[in-house]
Design an enzyme around this catalytic site. Structure first.
Site, short mmCIF file in Angstrom:
data_model
loop_
_atom_site.label_atom_id
_atom_site.label_comp_id
_atom_site.label_asym_id
_atom_site.label_seq_id
_atom_site.Cartn_x
_atom_site.Cartn_y
_atom_site.Cartn_z
N SER A 39 0.86 -1.18 0.00
CA SER A 39 0.00 0.00 0.00
C SER A 39 0.90 1.24 0.00
O SER A 39 0.95 2.00 0.94
CB SER A 39 -0.91 0.00 1.22
N HIS A 151 -3.28 -6.20 2.59
CA HIS A 151 -2.35 -7.19 3.12
C HIS A 151 -2.97 -8.56 3.37
O HIS A 151 -2.31 -9.48 3.82
CB HIS A 151 -1.73 -6.70 4.44
N GLU A 160 -4.53 -2.55 9.33
CA GLU A 160 -3.77 -3.13 10.44
C GLU A 160 -4.43 -2.86 11.78
O GLU A 160 -4.77 -1.71 12.08
CB GLU A 160 -2.35 -2.54 10.47
N GLU A 203 1.85 -9.55 6.97
CA GLU A 203 2.69 -9.12 8.09
C GLU A 203 2.55 -10.03 9.30
O GLU A 203 2.90 -9.67 10.42
CB GLU A 203 2.37 -7.67 8.46
N ASP A 238 -3.89 1.07 11.80
CA ASP A 238 -3.43 1.74 10.58
C ASP A 238 -4.51 1.52 9.54
O ASP A 238 -4.67 0.42 9.03
CB ASP A 238 -2.08 1.18 10.10
N GLU A 279 -3.13 5.50 12.54
CA GLU A 279 -2.22 5.81 11.44
C GLU A 279 -3.02 5.95 10.15
O GLU A 279 -3.96 5.19 9.92
CB GLU A 279 -1.19 4.68 11.31
N ASP A 306 1.67 8.39 7.46
CA ASP A 306 2.52 7.47 6.70
C ASP A 306 2.51 7.89 5.23
O ASP A 306 3.38 8.64 4.78
CB ASP A 306 2.02 6.03 6.92
N LYS A 331 9.90 5.35 7.27
CA LYS A 331 10.26 4.18 6.47
C LYS A 331 11.43 4.58 5.58
O LYS A 331 11.29 5.46 4.73
CB LYS A 331 9.09 3.78 5.58
N HIS A 359 8.69 -1.13 9.37
CA HIS A 359 9.00 -2.09 8.32
C HIS A 359 8.10 -1.81 7.10
O HIS A 359 7.32 -0.86 7.10
CB HIS A 359 8.73 -3.50 8.84
N LYS A 382 7.14 -0.35 14.48
CA LYS A 382 6.04 -1.14 13.92
C LYS A 382 6.66 -2.16 12.98
O LYS A 382 7.21 -1.80 11.95
CB LYS A 382 5.09 -0.21 13.16
P1 PGA Z 1 3.10 -1.23 3.10
O1 PGA Z 1 2.21 -1.16 4.41
O2 PGA Z 1 4.47 -1.62 3.48
O3 PGA Z 1 2.38 -2.24 2.26
O4 PGA Z 1 3.05 0.16 2.50
C1 PGA Z 1 2.70 -0.68 5.63
C2 PGA Z 1 1.94 0.53 6.12
O5 PGA Z 1 1.01 1.01 5.44
O6 PGA Z 1 2.27 1.05 7.17
ZN ZN Z 2 0.71 2.73 7.09
#
Ligand code: PGA
Ligand code: ZN
Length: 414
Positions: A39, A151, A160, A203, A238, A279, A306, A331, A359, A382
Site C-alpha cells: 500500500s 495485506h 492493520e 505481516e 493503521d 495511522e 505514513d 520508512k 517495516h 512497527k
Molecule cells: P506497506 O504497508 O508496506 O504495504 O506500504 C505498511 C503501512 O502502510 O504502514
Molecule cells: Zn501505514
C-alpha cells in the site's frame, strides 16, 4: 575506505525480488537488504523494477546494475563513515526528485550497507554508531495482529489492527505481553470463526473473515482481557485510508462516508476502545481530514502520518505547519537514504511530533530498523505480528540491543 560495493538480486517475504548490497572496507563488510511496500504512497521515492518477463516484471536487475556499474565506481575509495557525503553523492548521481533514475532501492541498499560497514569497522553496534550516546531508549513494539486491506483477504477495510503493550517496565516484558495476547487472540478467533480464521496475512497478523472494524476490535479486547493485560496493552489502527477512498467517499464497514462522517466514525471508536494510535486515518492527499481528526482526538491519540508524509521533509513540514497529525511514520525506503530519513526524524522531534519507525509489508530478515529506532530514540517500532522470521528478526534484534545496553536501557511507553 570503501574497497568494493556489490549488489545482487534476492527475494523478499512475498517472494518478490529485492536488492541486497555489500559494502567492503579493509576492516569490515556491511550488508543490507531493501524492503518493499504494497500500500505504497504516491509520493514515495521510486522503487525501480525491470518490468520485463522475469518475475512478472518485478525483477530488480536494473537497480542491481545501477549499484554495480554506476554507484560503486563513484563511491570506491571514500570513507564508509561519511554517511551524509555518500548519500548526497548518490542523490547527485541520480539527479531526480524521486530517485527514479537509479532507483530508491539501489540507493538505499548502498546507504544502509555503508552504515553497517562503517559501524563494524569502528567495532560499534549499529544503533550506537547511528545514535551515539543518546541511543538508550527501547521503542514500544506496535504489533499488527489482524491484517486487512491490501495485506490480506479478510475483507476488513482497515489494514492493520495493532497492539501496544505500554504498561510494561522493559522492552522484553512488553514483547512477551504482546505475544501472549497475540496467541490468545488466535485461540479466540479459531473458536469463534473456525480454523481458517488464524491464517495469516503479509505481516503475520491473523486474517479472519470479519466484516467490521468493531468486530475485530472486540476480539482484540477479549484477547487482552483473557491474557490478563487489561489496562496495560492498548490498541492502535493503521487504516491506510488511501486504499478505501473511492469517488470521494471512504468505503468502510459496508458504508460510504464523507470526510466529516469518517472523523465522527473514528471519534466514536476512540470513545469506546482504548485506542492510542491512529495511522493514516485519511487518504494521502486529504490534509483537511488529518487536520480535523488531529483537532478532534489528537490530544489523547497519536495520529501517525505514513502515506501523507512518506518520510519526506517537505511533506512533513507542510503537515506540521497545518497541524496535520502529530507523529511521523519513518520508512527508510520511502525516501531512499539513511541521511534523509534522519533529517525527517530531526524535523519531527523539533516539532514534538512522535516517531514510529516502520517495516514494509514486503520484508527480509534485515533488522536495520531495530537499530534505527533505538538510534533515534523513537517512541514506537512497527514491524508486524510477532510471527514469521522477517518480522521477528526486528523484535529479536531489539532484545539483543536491550541486553547490550544493560542498565542504561529504558522503556517508557508513549
Ligand atoms: P506497506 O504497508 O508496506 O504495504 O506500504 C505498511 C503501512 O502502510 O504502514
Ligand atoms: Zn501505514
Amino acid at each position: 575506505p570503501i574497497e568494493k560495493i556489490h549488489a545482487r538480486e534476492v527475494l523478499d517475504s512475498r517472494g518478490n525480488p529485492t536488492v541486497e548490497v555489500e559494502v567492503h572496507t579493509p576492516f569490515s563488510i556491511g550488508a543490507a537488504c531493501v524492503p518493499s511496500g504494497a500500500s505504497t504512497g504516491t509520493h514515495e521515492a521510486l522503487e525501480l523494477r525491470d518490468k520485463d518477463k522475469r518475475y512478472g516484471g518485478k525483477g530488480v536487475l536494473k537497480a542491481v546494475r545501477n549499484v554495480n556499474d554506476v554507484i560503486a565506481p563513484k563511491l570506491k575509495g571514500m570513507d564508509a563513515a561519511r554517511q551524509r557525503e555518500l548519500d548526497m553523492l548518490m542523490l547527485e548521481l541520480d539527479g531526480t526528485e524521486n530517485k527514479s533514475k537509479l532507483g530508491a532501492n539501489a540507493i538505499l541498499g548502498v546507504s544502509m550497507a555503508a552504515a553497517r560497514a562503517a559501524a563494524s569497522a569502528l567495532e560499534l553496534p549499529l544503533y550506537r554508531y547511528l545514535g551515539g550516546v543518546n541511543a538508550y531508549r527501547l521503542p514500544i513494539p506496535m504489533m499488527n495482529v489482524i491484517n486487512g486491506g491490501k495485506h490480506a483477504g479478510s475483507g476488513l477495510a482497515i489494514q492493520e489492527f495493532l497492539l501496544l503493550p505500554v504498561g510494561a517496565d522493559t522492552y522484553h516484558e512488553a514483547l512477551r505481553m504482546g505475544v501472549e495476547t497475540y496467541h490468545t487472540l488466535g485461540k479466540i478467533l479459531k473458536d469463534k470463526y473456525g480454523k481458517t480464521a488464524t491464517n495469516v496475512g503479509d505481516e503475520g497478523g491473523y486474517a479472519p473473515a470479519i466484516g467490521t472494524t468493531r468486530e475485530a476490535l472486540d476480539a482484540m479486547m477479549d484477547a487482552i482481557k483473557k491474557a490478563g493485560y487489561e489496562g496495560s496493552v492498548k490498541l492502535g489502527m493503521d487504516a491506510a485510508a488511501s486504499e478505501f477512498l473511492k469517488d470521494g467517499k471512504y468505503h468502510i464497514d459496508g458504508k460510504s462516508l464523507s470526510r466529516d462522517q469518517l472523523v465522527k466514525y473514528y471519534a466514536d471508536i476512540v470513545k469506546d476502545y482504548p485506542i492510542i494510535v491512529l495511522e493514516d486515518p485519511f487518504a494521502e492527499e486529504d490534509w483537511e481530514g488529518f487536520i480535523a481528526i488531529t483537532k478532534e482526538v489528537g490530544k489523547d491519540v497519536t495520529i501517525i502520518g505514513d502515506d501523507i508524509f512518506v518520510t519526506n521533509v517537505k511533506r512533513l513540514q507542510r503537515g506540521i505547519s497545518m497541524g496535520a497529525a502529530n507523529a511521523l511514520l519513518l520508512k527508510l525506503n520511502q525516501i531512499g537514504t539513511v541521511s534523509e530519513a534522519f533529517d525527517a526524524a530531526t524535523l519531527a522531534f523539533r516539532n514534538k511530533y512522535k516517531i514510529a519507525v516502520s517495516h514494509r509489508s514486503g520484508e527480509t530478515c534485515d533488522s536495520t530498523i531495530a537499530d534505527v529506532a533505538v538510534a533515534l530514540g523513537a517512541q514506537i517500532i512497527k514491524t508486524g505480528a510477532p510471527a514469521r522470521g522477517e518480522r521477528t528478526s526486528k523484535y529479536n534484534q531489539l532484545l539483543r540491543i536491550e541486553e547490550s545496553l544493560g542498565k542504561a536501557a529504558t522503556y517508557t511507553g508513549i
